[in-house]
Design a protein around this motif. Sequence first.
Motif, PDB file in Angstrom:
ATOM      1  N   ARG A  26       0.855  -1.205   0.000  1.00 32.36           N
ATOM      2  CA  ARG A  26       0.000   0.000   0.000  1.00 32.36           C
ATOM      3  C   ARG A  26       0.885   1.247   0.000  1.00 32.36           C
ATOM      4  NH1 ARG A  26      -2.079  -0.663   6.220  1.00 32.36           N
ATOM      5  NH2 ARG A  26      -2.059  -2.843   5.629  1.00 32.36           N
ATOM      6  N   GLY A  27       0.251   2.387  -0.165  1.00 32.27           N
ATOM      7  CA  GLY A  27       0.897   3.669   0.048  1.00 32.27           C
ATOM      8  C   GLY A  27       2.146   3.906  -0.775  1.00 32.27           C
ATOM      9  N   ILE A  28       3.182   4.410  -0.118  1.00 29.67           N
ATOM     10  CA  ILE A  28       4.428   4.776  -0.792  1.00 29.67           C
ATOM     11  C   ILE A  28       5.058   3.567  -1.462  1.00 29.67           C
ATOM     12  CG2 ILE A  28       6.775   5.605  -0.439  1.00 29.67           C
ATOM     13  CD1 ILE A  28       5.692   7.337   1.857  1.00 29.67           C
ATOM     14  N   GLY A  29       5.126   2.434  -0.770  1.00 30.48           N
ATOM     15  CA  GLY A  29       5.759   1.252  -1.333  1.00 30.48           C
ATOM     16  C   GLY A  29       5.086   0.774  -2.601  1.00 30.48           C
ATOM     17  N   ILE A  51      20.453   1.121  -3.433  1.00 37.81           N
ATOM     18  CA  ILE A  51      19.687   0.907  -2.213  1.00 37.81           C
ATOM     19  C   ILE A  51      19.102   2.242  -1.786  1.00 37.81           C
ATOM     20  CG2 ILE A  51      19.759   0.175   0.205  1.00 37.81           C
ATOM     21  CD1 ILE A  51      22.223  -1.561  -0.580  1.00 37.81           C
ATOM     22  N   VAL A  52      17.791   2.272  -1.599  1.00 41.01           N
ATOM     23  CA  VAL A  52      17.099   3.495  -1.178  1.00 41.01           C
ATOM     24  C   VAL A  52      16.235   3.158   0.038  1.00 41.01           C
ATOM     25  CG1 VAL A  52      15.612   5.407  -1.841  1.00 41.01           C
ATOM     26  CG2 VAL A  52      17.015   4.278  -3.587  1.00 41.01           C
ATOM     27  N   VAL A  53      16.444   3.885   1.114  1.00 42.42           N
ATOM     28  CA  VAL A  53      15.648   3.718   2.330  1.00 42.42           C
ATOM     29  C   VAL A  53      14.640   4.866   2.412  1.00 42.42           C
ATOM     30  CG1 VAL A  53      15.690   3.596   4.845  1.00 42.42           C
ATOM     31  CG2 VAL A  53      17.579   2.607   3.516  1.00 42.42           C
ATOM     32  N   ILE A  54      13.387   4.532   2.635  1.00 47.87           N
ATOM     33  CA  ILE A  54      12.392   5.576   2.881  1.00 47.87           C
ATOM     34  C   ILE A  54      12.435   5.888   4.371  1.00 47.87           C
ATOM     35  CG2 ILE A  54      10.002   6.299   2.628  1.00 47.87           C
ATOM     36  CD1 ILE A  54      11.521   5.662  -0.019  1.00 47.87           C
ATOM     37  N   ALA A  55      13.020   7.015   4.689  1.00 50.54           N
ATOM     38  CA  ALA A  55      13.150   7.444   6.084  1.00 50.54           C
ATOM     39  C   ALA A  55      11.987   8.372   6.410  1.00 50.54           C
ATOM     40  CB  ALA A  55      14.506   8.113   6.309  1.00 50.54           C
ATOM     41  N   SER A  56      12.255   9.615   6.753  1.00 50.62           N
ATOM     42  CA  SER A  56      11.205  10.570   7.132  1.00 50.62           C
ATOM     43  C   SER A  56      11.879  11.899   7.412  1.00 50.62           C
ATOM     44  CB  SER A  56      10.497  10.079   8.397  1.00 50.62           C
ATOM     45  OG  SER A  56       9.683  11.092   8.962  1.00 50.62           O
ATOM     46  N   PRO A  93      10.419  11.786   3.454  1.00 54.39           N
ATOM     47  CA  PRO A  93       9.163  12.502   3.185  1.00 54.39           C
ATOM     48  C   PRO A  93       8.609  13.180   4.432  1.00 54.39           C
ATOM     49  CG  PRO A  93       9.057  10.172   2.544  1.00 54.39           C
ATOM     50  CD  PRO A  93      10.231  10.341   3.431  1.00 54.39           C
ATOM     51  N   GLY A  94       7.775  14.190   4.180  1.00 59.16           N
ATOM     52  CA  GLY A  94       6.941  14.737   5.238  1.00 59.16           C
ATOM     53  C   GLY A  94       5.680  13.909   5.358  1.00 59.16           C
ATOM     54  N   PHE A  95       4.559  14.547   5.596  1.00 58.07           N
ATOM     55  CA  PHE A  95       3.293  13.824   5.714  1.00 58.07           C
ATOM     56  C   PHE A  95       2.770  13.509   4.316  1.00 58.07           C
ATOM     57  CE2 PHE A  95       3.550  15.990   9.811  1.00 58.07           C
ATOM     58  CZ  PHE A  95       3.280  14.936  10.668  1.00 58.07           C
ATOM     59  N   VAL A  96       2.639  12.218   4.032  1.00 61.53           N
ATOM     60  CA  VAL A  96       2.250  11.736   2.708  1.00 61.53           C
ATOM     61  C   VAL A  96       0.813  11.240   2.771  1.00 61.53           C
ATOM     62  CG1 VAL A  96       2.861  10.177   0.807  1.00 61.53           C
ATOM     63  CG2 VAL A  96       4.653  11.088   2.302  1.00 61.53           C
ATOM     64  N   ASN A 121      24.687   9.755  -3.731  1.00 64.12           N
ATOM     65  CA  ASN A 121      25.118   8.725  -2.791  1.00 64.12           C
ATOM     66  C   ASN A 121      25.254   9.322  -1.394  1.00 64.12           C
ATOM     67  OD1 ASN A 121      25.978   6.083  -2.120  1.00 64.12           O
ATOM     68  ND2 ASN A 121      28.121   6.714  -2.185  1.00 64.12           N
ATOM     69  N   GLY A 122      24.778   8.586  -0.411  1.00 68.48           N
ATOM     70  CA  GLY A 122      24.907   9.021   0.976  1.00 68.48           C
ATOM     71  C   GLY A 122      24.012  10.184   1.351  1.00 68.48           C
ATOM     72  N   GLN A 123      22.939  10.400   0.599  1.00 72.15           N
ATOM     73  CA  GLN A 123      22.085  11.561   0.807  1.00 72.15           C
ATOM     74  C   GLN A 123      20.791  11.195   1.549  1.00 72.15           C
ATOM     75  OE1 GLN A 123      23.406  14.594  -0.064  1.00 72.15           O
ATOM     76  NE2 GLN A 123      25.125  13.225  -0.497  1.00 72.15           N
ATOM     77  N   GLY A 124      20.278  12.163   2.269  1.00 71.89           N
ATOM     78  CA  GLY A 124      18.938  12.092   2.836  1.00 71.89           C
ATOM     79  C   GLY A 124      18.127  13.190   2.160  1.00 71.89           C
ATOM     80  N   ILE A 125      17.390  12.830   1.119  1.00 69.40           N
ATOM     81  CA  ILE A 125      16.707  13.817   0.288  1.00 69.40           C
ATOM     82  C   ILE A 125      15.312  14.065   0.862  1.00 69.40           C
ATOM     83  CG2 ILE A 125      15.906  14.383  -2.032  1.00 69.40           C
ATOM     84  CD1 ILE A 125      18.026  12.418  -3.101  1.00 69.40           C
ATOM     85  N   THR A 126      15.086  15.299   1.301  1.00 68.98           N
ATOM     86  CA  THR A 126      13.840  15.636   1.967  1.00 68.98           C
ATOM     87  C   THR A 126      12.760  15.979   0.942  1.00 68.98           C
ATOM     88  OG1 THR A 126      15.188  16.558   3.745  1.00 68.98           O
ATOM     89  CG2 THR A 126      12.837  17.044   3.788  1.00 68.98           C
ATOM     90  N   VAL A 127      11.577  15.393   1.121  1.00 71.13           N
ATOM     91  CA  VAL A 127      10.431  15.630   0.226  1.00 71.13           C
ATOM     92  C   VAL A 127       9.259  16.011   1.132  1.00 71.13           C
ATOM     93  CG1 VAL A 127       9.002  14.679  -1.631  1.00 71.13           C
ATOM     94  CG2 VAL A 127      11.339  13.834  -1.315  1.00 71.13           C
TER      95      VAL A 127
END
Length: 251
Positions: free
Chosen positions: A13-16, A131-136, A179-182, A238-244
């Motif tokens: 569901r959702g983002i995944g 490799i991409v991790v969905i953090a927050s 991401p912020g609130f999705v 590489n090595g980034q935390g990209i804020t959305v």
Amino acid sequence: MTTRNCLVTGAGRGIGRAIAQRLSESGNRVALTARSAGELAEAATQLPGPALDLPADLADPQAPNRVFDAVERDWGPVEVLVLNAGTATSAPLTATTDEDWERALQINLTAPFRFLRRAVPPMVERGFGRIVVIASMAAKRGDPYVSAYTASKHGVLGLVRSAAAELARTGVTVNAVCPGFVDTPMTERTIDNITAKTGRSAQQARSALEGKQPIGRLISPDEVADVVELCVRNAAINGQGITVDGGAVQS
């Protein structure tokens, strides 16, 4: 474009689900895993390309081996790994139980670590991996009432940065999307929680979350998938935390 073997966790569901759809539309083979077998099967049938649905409880230490073994048996090594599965709870610090704390760390930090550890050797051997991790956005700041969640997301961003530095010369990149609130079922549960605890209406609770983002609305799952796809395509990220998050956390 080269066809890659992809694995997405929390893909029911959702983002995944949006990420799995995007990777499939780009011509890749996509394996999906989550606890929810029914949702997972439905998501897999909607993909335009080859798909595998592999139900698993990511709290199980053996889950990474079982899931990776299944993909490797059918398609070969996983080349793109998106770690999206997560859990969230909200409580004051003093009301956060040991169980709340352990669950947040287990799903949001330990499970990604185990999947990443299983993914890396075949990627390094082949000289390619994404490799991409969905953090927050909680990986980058602290908000009240989410201490366990925030600690786990700060931790997983640290894991991403360290792994990226270690693997930088191997052809494997590791990044986080924050991401912020999705607009997802998880956010709907947050709205329900706010409503139950404060007496505000669902619309008032939703508006409060929308107001936390300067653009004045929730982020769409497709907007998160856009950034994941960029991390997959671009070897220099590489090595980034990209804020959305519409500009709430500027970094």
